[in-house]
Design a protein around this motif. Structure first.
Motif, PDB file in Angstrom:
ATOM      1  N   GLU A  26       6.936  -8.681  -7.613  1.00  0.00           N
ATOM      2  CA  GLU A  26       7.307  -9.478  -6.445  1.00  0.00           C
ATOM      3  C   GLU A  26       6.301  -9.288  -5.319  1.00  0.00           C
ATOM      4  OE1 GLU A  26      11.258  -8.367  -5.449  1.00  0.00           O
ATOM      5  OE2 GLU A  26      12.148  -9.237  -7.272  1.00  0.00           O
ATOM      6  N   GLY A  27       5.025  -9.289  -5.719  1.00  0.00           N
ATOM      7  CA  GLY A  27       3.965  -9.208  -4.726  1.00  0.00           C
ATOM      8  C   GLY A  27       3.714  -7.822  -4.165  1.00  0.00           C
ATOM      9  N   ARG A  28       4.366  -6.804  -4.748  1.00  0.00           N
ATOM     10  CA  ARG A  28       4.198  -5.435  -4.250  1.00  0.00           C
ATOM     11  C   ARG A  28       3.844  -4.504  -5.413  1.00  0.00           C
ATOM     12  NH1 ARG A  28       9.359  -3.496  -1.180  1.00  0.00           N
ATOM     13  NH2 ARG A  28       7.933  -1.754  -0.809  1.00  0.00           N
ATOM     14  N   LEU A  29       3.121  -3.435  -5.084  1.00  0.00           N
ATOM     15  CA  LEU A  29       2.822  -2.413  -6.077  1.00  0.00           C
ATOM     16  C   LEU A  29       4.012  -1.462  -6.217  1.00  0.00           C
ATOM     17  CD1 LEU A  29      -0.889  -1.361  -5.392  1.00  0.00           C
ATOM     18  CD2 LEU A  29       0.016  -2.354  -7.496  1.00  0.00           C
ATOM     19  N   VAL A  30       4.431  -1.234  -7.461  1.00  0.00           N
ATOM     20  CA  VAL A  30       5.565  -0.354  -7.735  1.00  0.00           C
ATOM     21  C   VAL A  30       5.117   0.702  -8.743  1.00  0.00           C
ATOM     22  CG1 VAL A  30       7.917  -0.202  -8.632  1.00  0.00           C
ATOM     23  CG2 VAL A  30       7.191  -2.235  -7.350  1.00  0.00           C
ATOM     24  N   ILE A  31       5.452   1.979  -8.474  1.00  0.00           N
ATOM     25  CA  ILE A  31       5.118   3.071  -9.404  1.00  0.00           C
ATOM     26  C   ILE A  31       6.078   3.023 -10.589  1.00  0.00           C
ATOM     27  CG2 ILE A  31       4.952   5.577  -9.704  1.00  0.00           C
ATOM     28  CD1 ILE A  31       4.301   5.805  -6.747  1.00  0.00           C
ATOM     29  N   VAL A  32       5.517   2.914 -11.798  1.00  0.00           N
ATOM     30  CA  VAL A  32       6.363   2.868 -12.998  1.00  0.00           C
ATOM     31  C   VAL A  32       6.311   4.170 -13.793  1.00  0.00           C
ATOM     32  CG1 VAL A  32       6.208   0.373 -13.208  1.00  0.00           C
ATOM     33  CG2 VAL A  32       4.492   1.805 -14.340  1.00  0.00           C
ATOM     34  N   LYS A  33       5.296   4.987 -13.569  1.00  0.00           N
ATOM     35  CA  LYS A  33       5.208   6.247 -14.307  1.00  0.00           C
ATOM     36  C   LYS A  33       4.318   7.211 -13.548  1.00  0.00           C
ATOM     37  CE  LYS A  33       3.852   8.212 -18.796  1.00  0.00           C
ATOM     38  NZ  LYS A  33       3.244   7.943 -20.122  1.00  0.00           N
ATOM     39  N   LYS A  34       4.692   8.483 -13.591  1.00  0.00           N
ATOM     40  CA  LYS A  34       3.874   9.537 -12.994  1.00  0.00           C
ATOM     41  C   LYS A  34       3.974  10.764 -13.891  1.00  0.00           C
ATOM     42  CE  LYS A  34       4.141  13.011  -9.348  1.00  0.00           C
ATOM     43  NZ  LYS A  34       4.907  13.517  -8.204  1.00  0.00           N
ATOM     44  N   TYR A  35       2.835  11.383 -14.202  1.00  0.00           N
ATOM     45  CA  TYR A  35       2.876  12.616 -14.991  1.00  0.00           C
ATOM     46  C   TYR A  35       1.650  13.458 -14.700  1.00  0.00           C
ATOM     47  CZ  TYR A  35      -0.645  11.157 -18.464  1.00  0.00           C
ATOM     48  OH  TYR A  35      -1.801  10.797 -19.097  1.00  0.00           O
ATOM     49  N   SER A  52       0.843  -1.191   0.000  1.00  0.00           N
ATOM     50  CA  SER A  52       0.000   0.000   0.000  1.00  0.00           C
ATOM     51  C   SER A  52       0.876   1.238   0.000  1.00  0.00           C
ATOM     52  CB  SER A  52      -0.932  -0.002   1.217  1.00  0.00           C
ATOM     53  OG  SER A  52      -0.168   0.086   2.412  1.00  0.00           O
ATOM     54  N   PHE A  53       0.261   2.354  -0.426  1.00  0.00           N
ATOM     55  CA  PHE A  53       0.970   3.630  -0.457  1.00  0.00           C
ATOM     56  C   PHE A  53       0.214   4.623   0.415  1.00  0.00           C
ATOM     57  CE2 PHE A  53       2.432   1.665  -4.335  1.00  0.00           C
ATOM     58  CZ  PHE A  53       3.769   2.018  -4.392  1.00  0.00           C
ATOM     59  N   ALA A  54       0.938   5.348   1.225  1.00  0.00           N
ATOM     60  CA  ALA A  54       0.331   6.398   2.041  1.00  0.00           C
ATOM     61  C   ALA A  54       0.481   7.730   1.315  1.00  0.00           C
ATOM     62  CB  ALA A  54       1.002   6.470   3.413  1.00  0.00           C
ATOM     63  N   GLY A  55      -0.646   8.435   1.186  1.00  0.00           N
ATOM     64  CA  GLY A  55      -0.585   9.755   0.552  1.00  0.00           C
ATOM     65  C   GLY A  55      -0.161   9.706  -0.890  1.00  0.00           C
ATOM     66  N   LEU A  56      -0.651   8.710  -1.639  1.00  0.00           N
ATOM     67  CA  LEU A  56      -0.231   8.556  -3.031  1.00  0.00           C
ATOM     68  C   LEU A  56      -0.552   9.787  -3.867  1.00  0.00           C
ATOM     69  CD1 LEU A  56       0.943   6.623  -5.185  1.00  0.00           C
ATOM     70  CD2 LEU A  56      -1.390   5.807  -5.587  1.00  0.00           C
ATOM     71  N   HIS A  57      -1.688  10.417  -3.591  1.00  0.00           N
ATOM     72  CA  HIS A  57      -2.079  11.628  -4.312  1.00  0.00           C
ATOM     73  C   HIS A  57      -2.259  12.811  -3.356  1.00  0.00           C
ATOM     74  CE1 HIS A  57      -2.675  10.117  -8.450  1.00  0.00           C
ATOM     75  NE2 HIS A  57      -2.945   8.972  -7.853  1.00  0.00           N
ATOM     76  N   GLY A  58      -1.438  12.856  -2.326  1.00  0.00           N
ATOM     77  CA  GLY A  58      -1.479  14.002  -1.430  1.00  0.00           C
ATOM     78  C   GLY A  58      -2.609  13.927  -0.419  1.00  0.00           C
ATOM     79  N   ASP A  59      -2.843  15.030   0.267  1.00  0.00           N
ATOM     80  CA  ASP A  59      -3.820  15.070   1.359  1.00  0.00           C
ATOM     81  C   ASP A  59      -5.255  14.925   0.872  1.00  0.00           C
ATOM     82  OD1 ASP A  59      -1.741  15.421   3.114  1.00  0.00           O
ATOM     83  OD2 ASP A  59      -1.901  17.622   3.120  1.00  0.00           O
ATOM     84  N   ASN A  60      -5.534  15.306  -0.382  1.00  0.00           N
ATOM     85  CA  ASN A  60      -6.911  15.285  -0.874  1.00  0.00           C
ATOM     86  C   ASN A  60      -7.334  13.935  -1.438  1.00  0.00           C
ATOM     87  OD1 ASN A  60      -7.468  17.998  -0.266  1.00  0.00           O
ATOM     88  ND2 ASN A  60      -6.358  18.645  -2.093  1.00  0.00           N
ATOM     89  N   GLY A  61      -6.391  13.037  -1.615  1.00  0.00           N
ATOM     90  CA  GLY A  61      -6.730  11.662  -1.901  1.00  0.00           C
ATOM     91  C   GLY A  61      -6.901  11.289  -3.355  1.00  0.00           C
ATOM     92  N   ILE A  62      -7.249   9.993  -3.535  1.00  0.00           N
ATOM     93  CA  ILE A  62      -7.430   9.391  -4.852  1.00  0.00           C
ATOM     94  C   ILE A  62      -8.887   9.533  -5.266  1.00  0.00           C
ATOM     95  CG2 ILE A  62      -7.324   7.220  -6.129  1.00  0.00           C
ATOM     96  CD1 ILE A  62      -5.087   6.358  -4.234  1.00  0.00           C
TER      97      ILE A  62
END
Length: 466
Positions: A37-46, A1-11
């Motif tokens: 390997e069983g985990r979510l990994v960020i591959v791209k952000k824009y 899991s990711f904490a704060g993936l899209h900041g304070d206002n959320g997904i």
């Protein structure tokens, strides 16, 4: 899991696409993730649009990506691949409970505000947002003009691009950035920029390419024919050979020697008036010197009988200078300190009461009148702070409306008292100029904002009401 993936206002949405997890949120970003390997990994952000901070949804339709988002006071739907805005509905800002139905000719947007259901219906017009061609400057667009069905843009990359509805043709010739362009009714386009370079191009009828017909160095004493490749020569006072032409304007000539007149404003404070002959040569008629950088010039004929010209120039000191010119001599001059800092936009309208518009780094728009008898004094009559930051460009939209754009990416329509009657955000970062065209096929007014890219609107839809 990711904490704060899209900041304070959320997904706002999580979906899947091509074995990837796609999330969008209220920070304006799109993130692509995959399981490794069983985990979510960020591959791209824009960030699809730099000025948008609230994306609600992405949707795939026939290989196109449709983005739903809130931008300022509007809810908008855009095709990311083409940049076409399908609809833009005013709703007062972002809302967490909403829905939209888009039909062939209209869009219905519903949202809940203060426990009340509100709806907006908007007619969809295909020309609310247009991008021509596929070519791009790849950097800032400093200036643009309309000529018939063409849009010509000038960029930091030293090139001009002529855009039509089907194609775009890029031409080179400048060895430094192109800062300003203007065009005559007969299809002669002038471009200028770094190193005092000024060029004339012919726009052939029915074609999109530009033909170079004359080359001139504004701060040199010598006319340079096309193909002449010698070092530039400059006046003694301007020996640093990096004087830039920052602004151009032209008007038709009644003098049989010239087809038109061209005014140039330079970064060293000089203003030049040139005549352009029927044999495609420039003739220097006069020059004037101010102590500050010239940011804008406006040139117009004030008397058809005597051929008197009015040349206005605006400076980084907040001054507007005027020259009444008869023949090749200055008949009278005047100056007025309008802004507390630099002036970025200048427009002039003659009529029963001649009026001047200015906009500056202080965010203020000022409407002034010129004395009716001799056009030799400026009197401010209305002033309004419109932009959060620097105002970039201002134009008379019609007889009772004014249009402005600022570095805050907001576009305003104002009445003559400079009270805002409409405001929207533009998708062009770092705006440089605002140009208008009154020659569209349906009689609409086309509005083009250029900067890092360009965006075109028309006044026919609800996006820009007049």
């Amino acid at each position: 899991s990711f904490a704060g993936l899209h900041g304070d206002n959320g997904i706002s949405q999580i979906t899947s696409q091509n074995k990837l997890v796609v999330s969008v949120g209220r920070d304006g970003n799109v993130r692509y993730l995959k399981i490794k390997e069983g985990r979510l990994v960020i591959v791209k952000k824009y960030k699809p649009i730099s000025s948008v901070c609230w994306i609600e949804k992405l949707e795939q339709r026939d290989s196109l990506t449709i983005m739903y988002y809130f931008h300022g006071q509007h809810f908008e739907v855009k095709v990311l691949e083409s940049g076409v805005t399908i609809c833009s509905a005013e709703c007062g800002g972002g809302h967490r409970s909403w829905d939209v139905i888009i039909e062939e000719s209209s869009a219905h947007f519903a949202y809940i505000n203060n426990s009340k259901l509100k709806t907006v219906k908007q007619q969809i017009t295909s020309n609310q947002f247009k991008r021509y061609g596929t070519k791009s400057h790849g950097s800032e667009i400093h200036s643009a003009v309309y000529y018939k069905d063409l849009i010509v843009t000038a960029g930091e990359d030293c090139t001009l691009i002529a855009h039509s509805t089907e194609t775009a043709v890029q031409v080179s010739g400048h060895i430094s950035s192109v800062q300003a362009i203007c065009v005559t009714n007969s299809g002669i386009l002038f471009s200028a920029g770094g190193r005092g370079s000024l060029k004339a191009w012919h726009i052939p009828e029915g074609r999109t390419d530009l033909e170079l017909v004359s080359d001139y160095t504004v701060v040199s004493k010598t006319h340079i024919p096309v193909g002449y490749n010698s070092s530039y020569r400059f006046d003694q006072r301007n020996s640093d050979n990096d004087q830039r032409v920052l602004s151009l304007d032209c008007c038709e000539s009644r003098d049989p020697q010239f087809s038109c007149f061209v005014a140039c404003g330079l970064s060293n404070g000089e203003v030049y008036l040139l005549g352009y002959t029927l044999s495609n040569k420039f003739v220097r008629l006069l020059s004037d010197y101010q102590t500050n950088c010239i940011t804008r010039v406006k040139l117009t004929e004030t008397s058809s009988e005597t051929g008197t010209l009015l040349l206005l120039s605006a400076t980084t000191f907040g001054m507007v200078h005027g020259l009444n010119i008869c023949g090749s001599a200055i008949d009278s001059r005047f100056s007025y300190h309008l802004h507390s800092s630099g002036i970025n936009g200048l427009d002039l309208r003659l009529g029963p009461s001649a009026q001047v518009l200015t906009i500056g780094d202080d965010g203020d728009v000022i409407r002034s009148t010129l004395s009716v008898t001799r056009l030799d004094s400026i009197n401010p009559v209305a002033r309004r702070t419109t932009h959060f930051s620097a105002g970039i460009a201002v134009r008379f939209l019609n007889t009772d409306r004014v249009i402005t754009v600022g570095s805050d990416q907001r576009l305003f329509i104002l009445d003559l008292d400079l009270t805002a009657v409409y405001c929207c955000y533009v998708d062009v970062p770092d705006p440089h100029d605002l140009v208008l065209s009154y020659s569209t096929s349906r009689g609409d007014i086309a509005v083009l904002v250029c900067g890092k890219g360009y965006q075109e609107f028309t006044t026919s839809g609800s996006l820009l009401p007049v």
